[in-house]
Design a protein around this motif. Structure first.
Motif, mmCIF file in Angstrom:
data_model
loop_
_atom_site.group_PDB
_atom_site.id
_atom_site.type_symbol
_atom_site.label_atom_id
_atom_site.label_comp_id
_atom_site.label_asym_id
_atom_site.label_seq_id
_atom_site.Cartn_x
_atom_site.Cartn_y
_atom_site.Cartn_z
ATOM 1 N N ALA A 63 0.761 -1.122 -0.065
ATOM 2 C CA ALA A 63 -0.014 -0.082 0.043
ATOM 3 C C ALA A 63 0.972 1.299 -0.006
ATOM 4 C CB ALA A 63 -0.842 -0.104 1.318
ATOM 5 N N GLU A 64 1.769 1.132 1.024
ATOM 6 C CA GLU A 64 3.033 2.339 0.967
ATOM 7 C C GLU A 64 3.354 2.501 -0.467
ATOM 8 O OE1 GLU A 64 6.576 2.994 3.680
ATOM 9 O OE2 GLU A 64 4.832 2.451 4.746
ATOM 10 N N ARG A 65 3.924 1.686 -0.812
ATOM 11 C CA ARG A 65 4.614 1.898 -2.154
ATOM 12 C C ARG A 65 3.655 2.048 -3.473
ATOM 13 N NH1 ARG A 65 10.017 -0.517 -2.022
ATOM 14 N NH2 ARG A 65 9.811 -0.879 -4.253
ATOM 15 N N MET A 66 2.840 1.682 -3.375
ATOM 16 C CA MET A 66 1.688 2.228 -4.428
ATOM 17 C C MET A 66 1.069 3.602 -4.146
ATOM 18 S SD MET A 66 -1.341 -0.744 -4.966
ATOM 19 C CE MET A 66 -0.897 -2.439 -5.490
ATOM 20 N N GLU A 67 1.129 4.059 -2.874
ATOM 21 C CA GLU A 67 0.958 5.429 -2.696
ATOM 22 C C GLU A 67 2.199 6.176 -3.181
ATOM 23 O OE1 GLU A 67 0.750 6.726 1.479
ATOM 24 O OE2 GLU A 67 -0.564 8.621 0.998
ATOM 25 N N GLU A 68 3.411 5.938 -2.819
ATOM 26 C CA GLU A 68 4.492 6.373 -3.345
ATOM 27 C C GLU A 68 4.579 6.706 -4.768
ATOM 28 O OE1 GLU A 68 8.069 4.498 -1.270
ATOM 29 O OE2 GLU A 68 9.163 5.477 -2.913
ATOM 30 N N GLN A 69 4.477 5.794 -5.320
ATOM 31 C CA GLN A 69 4.240 5.854 -6.869
ATOM 32 C C GLN A 69 3.315 6.767 -7.475
ATOM 33 O OE1 GLN A 69 4.147 1.628 -8.158
ATOM 34 N NE2 GLN A 69 4.924 2.023 -10.278
ATOM 35 N N ALA A 70 2.239 6.553 -7.022
ATOM 36 C CA ALA A 70 1.024 7.600 -7.546
ATOM 37 C C ALA A 70 1.746 9.014 -7.192
ATOM 38 C CB ALA A 70 -0.197 7.381 -6.682
ATOM 39 N N LYS A 71 2.153 9.236 -6.128
ATOM 40 C CA LYS A 71 2.510 10.557 -5.591
ATOM 41 C C LYS A 71 3.651 11.362 -6.492
ATOM 42 C CE LYS A 71 1.577 11.219 -0.728
ATOM 43 N NZ LYS A 71 2.416 10.933 0.575
ATOM 44 N N LYS A 72 4.573 9.949 -6.945
ATOM 45 C CA LYS A 72 5.901 10.581 -7.602
ATOM 46 C C LYS A 72 5.411 11.133 -9.085
ATOM 47 C CE LYS A 72 9.378 8.046 -9.994
ATOM 48 N NZ LYS A 72 10.050 6.623 -10.174
ATOM 49 N N TYR A 73 4.300 10.776 -9.653
ATOM 50 C CA TYR A 73 3.923 11.250 -10.750
ATOM 51 C C TYR A 73 2.892 12.475 -10.802
ATOM 52 C CZ TYR A 73 6.712 7.528 -12.723
ATOM 53 O OH TYR A 73 7.758 6.407 -12.958
ATOM 54 N N GLY A 74 2.701 12.523 -9.497
ATOM 55 C CA GLY A 74 1.908 14.052 -9.199
ATOM 56 C C GLY A 74 0.328 13.819 -8.595
ATOM 57 N N THR A 75 -0.129 12.691 -8.458
ATOM 58 C CA THR A 75 -1.275 12.382 -7.702
ATOM 59 C C THR A 75 -1.274 13.231 -6.319
ATOM 60 O OG1 THR A 75 -1.713 10.396 -8.743
ATOM 61 C CG2 THR A 75 -2.776 11.105 -6.674
ATOM 62 N N GLU A 76 -2.242 14.048 -6.157
ATOM 63 C CA GLU A 76 -2.159 14.735 -4.901
ATOM 64 C C GLU A 76 -3.248 14.134 -3.989
ATOM 65 O OE1 GLU A 76 -4.347 19.155 -4.477
ATOM 66 O OE2 GLU A 76 -3.179 19.153 -6.131
ATOM 67 N N ILE A 77 -2.556 13.767 -2.692
ATOM 68 C CA ILE A 77 -3.539 13.147 -1.899
ATOM 69 C C ILE A 77 -4.074 14.121 -0.673
ATOM 70 C CG2 ILE A 77 -3.607 11.130 -0.219
ATOM 71 C CD1 ILE A 77 -2.065 9.440 -2.275
ATOM 72 N N ARG A 78 -5.148 13.789 -0.733
ATOM 73 C CA ARG A 78 -6.132 14.749 0.464
ATOM 74 C C ARG A 78 -6.818 13.674 1.652
ATOM 75 N NH1 ARG A 78 -6.701 20.057 -0.343
ATOM 76 N NH2 ARG A 78 -6.104 20.911 -2.551
ATOM 77 N N THR A 79 -6.411 13.977 2.761
ATOM 78 C CA THR A 79 -7.179 13.213 3.752
ATOM 79 C C THR A 79 -8.532 13.777 4.101
ATOM 80 O OG1 THR A 79 -5.028 12.277 4.292
ATOM 81 C CG2 THR A 79 -6.869 11.919 5.847
ATOM 82 N N GLU A 80 -9.557 13.771 3.386
ATOM 83 C CA GLU A 80 -10.610 14.521 3.590
ATOM 84 C C GLU A 80 -11.642 13.494 3.007
ATOM 85 O OE1 GLU A 80 -10.901 18.357 1.383
ATOM 86 O OE2 GLU A 80 -8.745 18.488 1.789
ATOM 87 N N GLU A 81 -12.586 13.324 3.964
ATOM 88 C CA GLU A 81 -14.100 12.547 3.499
ATOM 89 C C GLU A 81 -14.883 13.110 2.775
ATOM 90 O OE1 GLU A 81 -15.802 10.703 6.963
ATOM 91 O OE2 GLU A 81 -17.203 9.653 5.585
ATOM 92 N N VAL A 82 -15.044 12.542 1.568
ATOM 93 C CA VAL A 82 -16.022 13.530 0.714
ATOM 94 C C VAL A 82 -17.542 13.068 1.187
ATOM 95 C CG1 VAL A 82 -17.021 12.886 -1.752
ATOM 96 C CG2 VAL A 82 -14.429 12.810 -1.343
ATOM 97 N N GLN A 83 -18.335 13.903 0.886
ATOM 98 C CA GLN A 83 -19.564 13.760 1.392
ATOM 99 C C GLN A 83 -20.921 13.645 0.424
ATOM 100 O OE1 GLN A 83 -19.418 17.080 4.565
ATOM 101 N NE2 GLN A 83 -18.694 15.410 5.933
ATOM 102 N N GLU A 84 -20.555 14.344 -0.701
ATOM 103 C CA GLU A 84 -21.531 14.708 -1.757
ATOM 104 C C GLU A 84 -20.926 15.266 -3.260
ATOM 105 O OE1 GLU A 84 -24.210 17.886 -0.481
ATOM 106 O OE2 GLU A 84 -25.795 17.230 -2.205
ATOM 107 N N LEU A 85 -21.692 14.617 -4.017
ATOM 108 C CA LEU A 85 -21.406 14.508 -5.471
ATOM 109 C C LEU A 85 -22.359 15.621 -6.109
ATOM 110 C CD1 LEU A 85 -19.969 11.039 -6.375
ATOM 111 C CD2 LEU A 85 -18.631 12.991 -5.476
ATOM 112 N N LYS A 86 -22.133 16.460 -6.933
ATOM 113 C CA LYS A 86 -23.162 17.338 -7.523
ATOM 114 C C LYS A 86 -22.631 17.388 -8.980
ATOM 115 C CE LYS A 86 -25.424 20.008 -4.201
ATOM 116 N NZ LYS A 86 -25.812 21.563 -3.697
ATOM 117 N N GLU A 87 -23.676 17.796 -9.915
ATOM 118 C CA GLU A 87 -23.211 18.256 -11.431
ATOM 119 C C GLU A 87 -23.134 19.683 -11.335
ATOM 120 O OE1 GLU A 87 -24.619 15.459 -14.622
ATOM 121 O OE2 GLU A 87 -25.852 17.538 -14.936
ATOM 122 N N GLN A 88 -22.106 20.166 -12.091
ATOM 123 C CA GLN A 88 -22.310 21.879 -12.234
ATOM 124 C C GLN A 88 -21.860 22.127 -13.839
ATOM 125 O OE1 GLN A 88 -21.299 23.877 -8.994
ATOM 126 N NE2 GLN A 88 -19.799 25.332 -9.943
ATOM 127 N N GLY A 89 -22.679 22.168 -14.572
ATOM 128 C CA GLY A 89 -22.242 22.530 -16.005
ATOM 129 C C GLY A 89 -21.797 21.151 -16.522
#
Ligand code: NAP
Length: 308
Positions: free
Chosen positions: A63-89
């Motif tokens: 898990a740690e190595r997969m996270e490191e690999q994703a971050k290495k190429y630019g994935t921004e990781i946010r520890t935030e719980e998603v609460q809702e999805l909506k459409e906007q245009g």
């Protein structure tokens, strides 16, 4: 408001692989996670069936190595719980507990969480002898006797792991046949520390401040007995972590996201589902990763179409 090409919800094998592929395709990518990277793999001690690791690899390490690999190429990781999805245009709005974000596409990869038995005493004694994670809590049971409930791969794999600490592991299963894979069944049946109790359910967890005994019922004889134990591990499957979706995409009766089997697109354009959140997923790390890759590639094609 921050805007992304791809927003991924969930940091298990599916989400982290989607992050890796999306960032390597130069798409601005954010990944939301609730507690920490890894999802269910981080709770698994030994992963023996991920290709390329003949000697096995621990869940937290991969898990740690997969996270490191994703971050290495630019994935921004946010520890935030998603609460809702909506459409906007022609964008989607993601509301988390902290902020709002816009995105062109979403990969739902929030997986599933361990199912509870929902019996008296279970919730009250969680963390006091009741556990859903052998890797997290196994070491507390050194020299003790414990019970595992379930008859699938998780119950047997985690039960075997727990024999490293416990003097005895009793696996209680509601039927007289296991659904776990043959290799795990053989290992569990050969292990001297493991005993099985068949055709039996646990009806109550009892103890003063910590687990001391279980009320168990034999379904064939209807006999109810007290079973003394120091720990109680529940491995009876998972429920999808999809409450934040709230019908924004079509879910099946059990709450799993319905997706096209080729593109993994859900009922809403530009929203994809990968890994255990998806209806009929194989629920293996290697397939979760494969689906994360497919979802990221589909997101890329969707954005190319959107932008002509
Ligand atoms: P699972 O395969 O769905 O098995 C759940 C087990 O819990 C079943 O034996 C079921 O009994 C029992 N159960 C369900 N509800 C119960 C209840 N209310 N009371 C008592 N028993 C109950 O779940 P899992 O073991 O967590 O595995 C989930 C998926 O992950 C599977 O596809 C599995 O192959 C995969 N997995 C793979 C590995 C590996 O490859 N090494 C390791 C872990 C998990 P019944 O049999 O009577 O239905």
């Amino acid at each position: 408001m921050e805007e992304y090409d791809v927003a991924i919800i969930g940091a298990g094998g599916a989400g982290l692989t989607a992050g890796l592929y999306a960032s390597r395709a130069n798409m601005k990518t954010v990944l939301f996670e609730r507690i920490g990277a890894g999802g269910q793999i981080a709770l698994t001690d030994d992963v023996e069936n991920y290709p390329g690791f003949p000697e096995g690899v621990t869940g937290p390490e991969i898990a740690e190595r997969m996270e490191e690999q994703a971050k290495k190429y630019g994935t921004e990781i946010r520890t935030e719980e998603v609460q809702e999805l909506k459409e906007q245009g022609n964008r989607y709005l993601i509301k988390s507990e902290k902020a709002e974000y816009l995105t062109k596409t979403i990969v739902l990869a929030s997986g599933a969480s361990p199912r509870m038995l929902k019996i008296p005493g279970e919730q009250e004694l969680t963390g006091k002898g009741v556990s859903y994670c052998a890797t997290c809590d196994g070491a507390f049971f050194k020299g003790r006797e414990i019970v595992v409930v379930g008859g699938g791969d998780s119950a047997l794999q985690e039960g075997l792991f727990l024999t490293r600490f416990a003097t005895k592991v009793t696996i209680i299963h509601r039927r007289d046949a296991l659904r776990a894979s043959a290799i795990l069944q053989d290992r569990a049946k050969e292990n001297e520390k493991i005993e099985f109790i068949w055709d039996t359910v646990v009806e109550k967890v009892e103890g003063e401040g910590k687990v001391q005994s279980l009320k168990i019922k034999n379904l064939k004889t209807e006999e109810i007995t007290d079973f003394k134990t120091d720990g109680f591990f529940v491995f009876i499957g998972h429920d999808p972590s999809s409450s934040y979706i709230n019908d924004f995409v079509q879910l099946d009766d059990h709450g799993y996201a319905i997706a096209d089997l080729v593109t993994l697109e859900t009922s809403r354009k530009g929203i994809f589902a990968a890994g255990e959140i998806r209806q009929n997923a194989t629920k293996q790390l290697v397939t979760a990763c494969g689906e994360g890759c497919t979802a990221a590639l589909s997101a890329q094609h969707y954005i190319e179409d959107l932008e002509g």
